[in-house]
Motif scaffolding. Structure first.
Motif, PDB file in Angstrom:
ATOM      1  N   VAL A   1       1.072  -1.266  -0.036  1.00  0.00           N
ATOM      2  CA  VAL A   1      -0.008   0.173   0.040  1.00  0.00           C
ATOM      3  C   VAL A   1       0.696   1.454  -0.106  1.00  0.00           C
ATOM      4  O   VAL A   1       0.733   2.169  -0.713  1.00  0.00           O
ATOM      5  CB  VAL A   1      -0.903  -0.190   1.189  1.00  0.00           C
ATOM      6  N   HIS A   2       1.867   1.204   0.873  1.00  0.00           N
ATOM      7  CA  HIS A   2       2.912   2.471   1.093  1.00  0.00           C
ATOM      8  C   HIS A   2       4.041   2.026   1.758  1.00  0.00           C
ATOM      9  O   HIS A   2       4.080   1.153   2.538  1.00  0.00           O
ATOM     10  CB  HIS A   2       2.042   3.230   1.913  1.00  0.00           C
ATOM     11  N   THR A   3       5.302   2.435   1.141  1.00  0.00           N
ATOM     12  CA  THR A   3       6.378   2.431   1.948  1.00  0.00           C
ATOM     13  C   THR A   3       7.167   3.757   2.011  1.00  0.00           C
ATOM     14  O   THR A   3       6.899   4.501   1.387  1.00  0.00           O
ATOM     15  CB  THR A   3       7.305   1.721   0.892  1.00  0.00           C
ATOM     16  N   TRP A   4       7.963   3.735   3.078  1.00  0.00           N
ATOM     17  CA  TRP A   4       8.631   5.099   3.245  1.00  0.00           C
ATOM     18  C   TRP A   4       9.980   4.497   3.883  1.00  0.00           C
ATOM     19  O   TRP A   4      10.017   3.474   4.582  1.00  0.00           O
ATOM     20  CB  TRP A   4       7.596   6.142   4.202  1.00  0.00           C
ATOM     21  N   VAL A   5      10.833   5.665   4.066  1.00  0.00           N
ATOM     22  CA  VAL A   5      12.069   5.474   4.727  1.00  0.00           C
ATOM     23  C   VAL A   5      12.231   6.226   5.831  1.00  0.00           C
ATOM     24  O   VAL A   5      11.931   7.520   6.048  1.00  0.00           O
ATOM     25  CB  VAL A   5      13.182   5.758   3.695  1.00  0.00           C
ATOM     26  N   THR A   6      12.894   5.707   7.090  1.00  0.00           N
ATOM     27  CA  THR A   6      13.026   6.469   8.371  1.00  0.00           C
ATOM     28  C   THR A   6      14.399   6.356   8.709  1.00  0.00           C
ATOM     29  O   THR A   6      14.963   5.274   8.420  1.00  0.00           O
ATOM     30  CB  THR A   6      11.939   6.026   9.157  1.00  0.00           C
ATOM     31  N   SER A   7      14.863   7.246   9.788  1.00  0.00           N
ATOM     32  CA  SER A   7      16.202   7.072  10.216  1.00  0.00           C
ATOM     33  C   SER A   7      15.686   6.091  11.673  1.00  0.00           C
ATOM     34  O   SER A   7      14.713   6.161  12.141  1.00  0.00           O
ATOM     35  CB  SER A   7      16.631   8.438  10.680  1.00  0.00           C
ATOM     36  N   ASP A   8      16.917   5.415  12.070  1.00  0.00           N
ATOM     37  CA  ASP A   8      16.393   4.724  13.521  1.00  0.00           C
ATOM     38  C   ASP A   8      16.269   5.671  14.409  1.00  0.00           C
ATOM     39  O   ASP A   8      16.734   6.790  14.768  1.00  0.00           O
ATOM     40  CB  ASP A   8      17.961   3.959  13.733  1.00  0.00           C
ATOM     41  N   ALA A   9      15.243   5.274  15.289  1.00  0.00           N
ATOM     42  CA  ALA A   9      15.027   6.147  16.447  1.00  0.00           C
ATOM     43  C   ALA A   9      15.783   6.201  17.711  1.00  0.00           C
ATOM     44  O   ALA A   9      15.146   6.773  18.737  1.00  0.00           O
ATOM     45  CB  ALA A   9      13.110   5.714  16.589  1.00  0.00           C
ATOM     46  N   ARG A  10      16.405   5.158  17.750  1.00  0.00           N
ATOM     47  CA  ARG A  10      17.328   5.010  18.675  1.00  0.00           C
ATOM     48  C   ARG A  10      18.700   6.086  18.899  1.00  0.00           C
ATOM     49  O   ARG A  10      18.980   6.431  17.718  1.00  0.00           O
ATOM     50  CB  ARG A  10      18.172   3.739  18.954  1.00  0.00           C
ATOM     51  N   PRO A  11      18.785   6.693  20.139  1.00  0.00           N
ATOM     52  CA  PRO A  11      19.780   7.766  20.236  1.00  0.00           C
ATOM     53  C   PRO A  11      21.292   7.368  19.432  1.00  0.00           C
ATOM     54  O   PRO A  11      21.506   6.119  19.813  1.00  0.00           O
ATOM     55  CB  PRO A  11      19.869   8.081  21.355  1.00  0.00           C
ATOM     56  N   GLY A  12      21.972   8.006  18.640  1.00  0.00           N
ATOM     57  CA  GLY A  12      23.064   7.727  18.231  1.00  0.00           C
ATOM     58  C   GLY A  12      23.122   6.896  17.007  1.00  0.00           C
ATOM     59  O   GLY A  12      24.073   6.415  16.381  1.00  0.00           O
ATOM     60  N   ARG A  13      22.014   6.469  16.479  1.00  0.00           N
ATOM     61  CA  ARG A  13      21.915   5.607  15.426  1.00  0.00           C
ATOM     62  C   ARG A  13      21.027   6.322  14.228  1.00  0.00           C
ATOM     63  O   ARG A  13      20.493   5.511  13.361  1.00  0.00           O
ATOM     64  CB  ARG A  13      21.194   4.381  15.694  1.00  0.00           C
ATOM     65  N   GLU A  14      20.949   7.317  14.287  1.00  0.00           N
ATOM     66  CA  GLU A  14      20.192   8.226  13.288  1.00  0.00           C
ATOM     67  C   GLU A  14      20.716   8.081  11.806  1.00  0.00           C
ATOM     68  O   GLU A  14      20.038   8.363  11.000  1.00  0.00           O
ATOM     69  CB  GLU A  14      19.924   9.645  13.741  1.00  0.00           C
ATOM     70  N   SER A  15      21.819   7.659  11.610  1.00  0.00           N
ATOM     71  CA  SER A  15      22.342   7.646  10.206  1.00  0.00           C
ATOM     72  C   SER A  15      21.831   6.191   9.784  1.00  0.00           C
ATOM     73  O   SER A  15      21.843   6.018   8.382  1.00  0.00           O
ATOM     74  CB  SER A  15      23.725   7.582  10.260  1.00  0.00           C
ATOM     75  N   GLU A  16      21.325   5.262  10.429  1.00  0.00           N
ATOM     76  CA  GLU A  16      20.777   4.020   9.999  1.00  0.00           C
ATOM     77  C   GLU A  16      19.289   4.377   9.414  1.00  0.00           C
ATOM     78  O   GLU A  16      18.794   4.834  10.103  1.00  0.00           O
ATOM     79  CB  GLU A  16      20.908   2.887  11.184  1.00  0.00           C
ATOM     80  N   LYS A  17      19.355   3.630   8.208  1.00  0.00           N
ATOM     81  CA  LYS A  17      17.880   3.680   7.509  1.00  0.00           C
ATOM     82  C   LYS A  17      17.332   2.731   7.384  1.00  0.00           C
ATOM     83  O   LYS A  17      17.764   1.489   7.474  1.00  0.00           O
ATOM     84  CB  LYS A  17      18.209   4.389   5.987  1.00  0.00           C
ATOM     85  N   TRP A  18      15.999   2.872   7.570  1.00  0.00           N
ATOM     86  CA  TRP A  18      14.920   1.715   7.695  1.00  0.00           C
ATOM     87  C   TRP A  18      13.970   1.758   6.475  1.00  0.00           C
ATOM     88  O   TRP A  18      13.305   2.955   6.163  1.00  0.00           O
ATOM     89  CB  TRP A  18      14.157   1.672   8.964  1.00  0.00           C
ATOM     90  N   LEU A  19      13.279   0.671   5.870  1.00  0.00           N
ATOM     91  CA  LEU A  19      12.530   0.633   4.885  1.00  0.00           C
ATOM     92  C   LEU A  19      11.243   0.223   5.688  1.00  0.00           C
ATOM     93  O   LEU A  19      11.399  -0.831   6.213  1.00  0.00           O
ATOM     94  CB  LEU A  19      12.721  -0.424   3.736  1.00  0.00           C
ATOM     95  N   ASN A  20      10.070   0.919   5.525  1.00  0.00           N
ATOM     96  CA  ASN A  20       8.977   0.623   6.267  1.00  0.00           C
ATOM     97  C   ASN A  20       7.797   0.418   5.018  1.00  0.00           C
ATOM     98  O   ASN A  20       8.008   0.969   4.273  1.00  0.00           O
ATOM     99  CB  ASN A  20       8.413   1.809   7.273  1.00  0.00           C
ATOM    100  N   ALA A  21       6.778  -0.687   5.386  1.00  0.00           N
ATOM    101  CA  ALA A  21       5.856  -1.042   4.640  1.00  0.00           C
ATOM    102  C   ALA A  21       4.732  -1.296   5.195  1.00  0.00           C
ATOM    103  O   ALA A  21       4.615  -2.005   6.212  1.00  0.00           O
ATOM    104  CB  ALA A  21       6.535  -2.086   3.719  1.00  0.00           C
ATOM    105  N   ILE A  22       3.548  -0.569   4.615  1.00  0.00           N
ATOM    106  CA  ILE A  22       2.120  -1.101   4.706  1.00  0.00           C
ATOM    107  C   ILE A  22       1.894  -1.881   3.840  1.00  0.00           C
ATOM    108  O   ILE A  22       1.805  -1.354   2.710  1.00  0.00           O
ATOM    109  CB  ILE A  22       1.400   0.310   4.963  1.00  0.00           C
ATOM    110  N   LEU A  23       1.362  -3.183   4.139  1.00  0.00           N
ATOM    111  CA  LEU A  23       0.938  -4.293   3.235  1.00  0.00           C
ATOM    112  C   LEU A  23      -0.587  -4.349   3.439  1.00  0.00           C
ATOM    113  O   LEU A  23      -0.833  -4.305   4.384  1.00  0.00           O
ATOM    114  CB  LEU A  23       1.589  -5.548   3.202  1.00  0.00           C
ATOM    115  N   THR A  24      -1.389  -4.945   2.476  1.00  0.00           N
ATOM    116  CA  THR A  24      -2.666  -5.484   2.718  1.00  0.00           C
ATOM    117  C   THR A  24      -2.917  -6.725   2.154  1.00  0.00           C
ATOM    118  O   THR A  24      -2.358  -7.061   1.026  1.00  0.00           O
ATOM    119  CB  THR A  24      -3.613  -4.467   2.311  1.00  0.00           C
ATOM    120  N   LYS A  25      -3.819  -7.478   2.655  1.00  0.00           N
ATOM    121  CA  LYS A  25      -4.136  -8.996   2.111  1.00  0.00           C
ATOM    122  C   LYS A  25      -5.004  -8.608   0.864  1.00  0.00           C
ATOM    123  O   LYS A  25      -6.144  -8.053   1.379  1.00  0.00           O
ATOM    124  CB  LYS A  25      -4.382  -9.774   3.353  1.00  0.00           C
ATOM    125  N   LYS A  26      -5.020  -9.266  -0.149  1.00  0.00           N
ATOM    126  CA  LYS A  26      -5.986  -9.121  -1.315  1.00  0.00           C
ATOM    127  C   LYS A  26      -7.345 -10.129  -0.750  1.00  0.00           C
ATOM    128  O   LYS A  26      -7.181 -11.023  -0.061  1.00  0.00           O
ATOM    129  CB  LYS A  26      -5.429  -9.701  -2.556  1.00  0.00           C
TER     130      LYS A  26
END
Length: 193
Positions: free
Chosen positions: A168-193
């Motif tokens: 449905v939707h993907t987006w990239v975020t930075s790690d939410a833990r202090p000191g790890r902001e440079s780490e990037k994450w792929l987030n996805a919302i999927l749906t079952k057909k």
């Protein structure tokens, strides 16, 4: 290997993740979940997200493959955590309105991800929502005694090709833990057909 890492580092992992603020992720996920709906927290770790969902009135089944982490999460949640892998966990087909897999499926070998997504999708109702997150990239590697399958948008789409899940939707975020902001994450919302 990965399970051994969490057995040896359960308390440190619990302490470093239990208070991380991921409300922005919930804002993308929860609008797709019916009020008081049933959520499977697949790979619950510290139990942080299970607790947030319980506090908001959802019915939550928490699952983790590591017994040491599951015990810590049980104490934190005040409810049972099922100790099982994604492939060995058993529930009725279509039992859940939603699946939350925050930074957990990334430990599944890339070659097994299509099968794992298929197995978990069987537990979702038709139209159900599935959140997952992976370190951003396209490598599979062992870091600090843990296997990581990193994904980007194209790899995720390819993994889901033979499943009943669609993006449905993907987006990239930075790690939410202090000191790890440079780490990037792929987030996805999927749906079952």
């Amino acid at each position: 290997m990965t399970n051994q890492y969490y057995s040896e580092n359960a308390l440190d992992f619990f302490s470093s993740t239990v208070n991380v603020d991921v409300r922005k992720l919930y804002e993308q996920f929860l609008p797709h979940v019916p009020n008081q709906g049933k959520i499977l927290d697949a790979g619950c770790g510290s139990g942080r997200d299970s607790k947030s969902f319980l506090d908001l009135g959802y019915q939550v089944t928490s699952l983790d493959a590591n017994e040491s982490l599951a015990k810590l999460a049980e104490e934190y949640l005040g409810q049972k955590v099922v100790v099982a892998t994604f492939d060995s966990f058993e529930a009725a087909p279509g039992e859940f309105d939603a699946i939350w897999a925050c930074a957990s499926l990334l430990h599944v070998p890339a070659i097994k991800l299509p099968e794992t997504f298929n197995n978990l999708s069987l537990l979702l109702k038709s139209g159900g929502v599935f959140y997952c997150s992976f370190k951003y990239g396209d490598n599979e590697q062992v870091r600090n005694g843990r296997l990581f399958s990193d994904l980007n948008e194209a790899k995720l789409e390819n993994i889901l090709i033979s499943s009943s899940l669609s993006v449905v939707h993907t987006w990239v975020t930075s790690d939410a833990r202090p000191g790890r902001e440079s780490e990037k994450w792929l987030n996805a919302i999927l749906t079952k057909k």
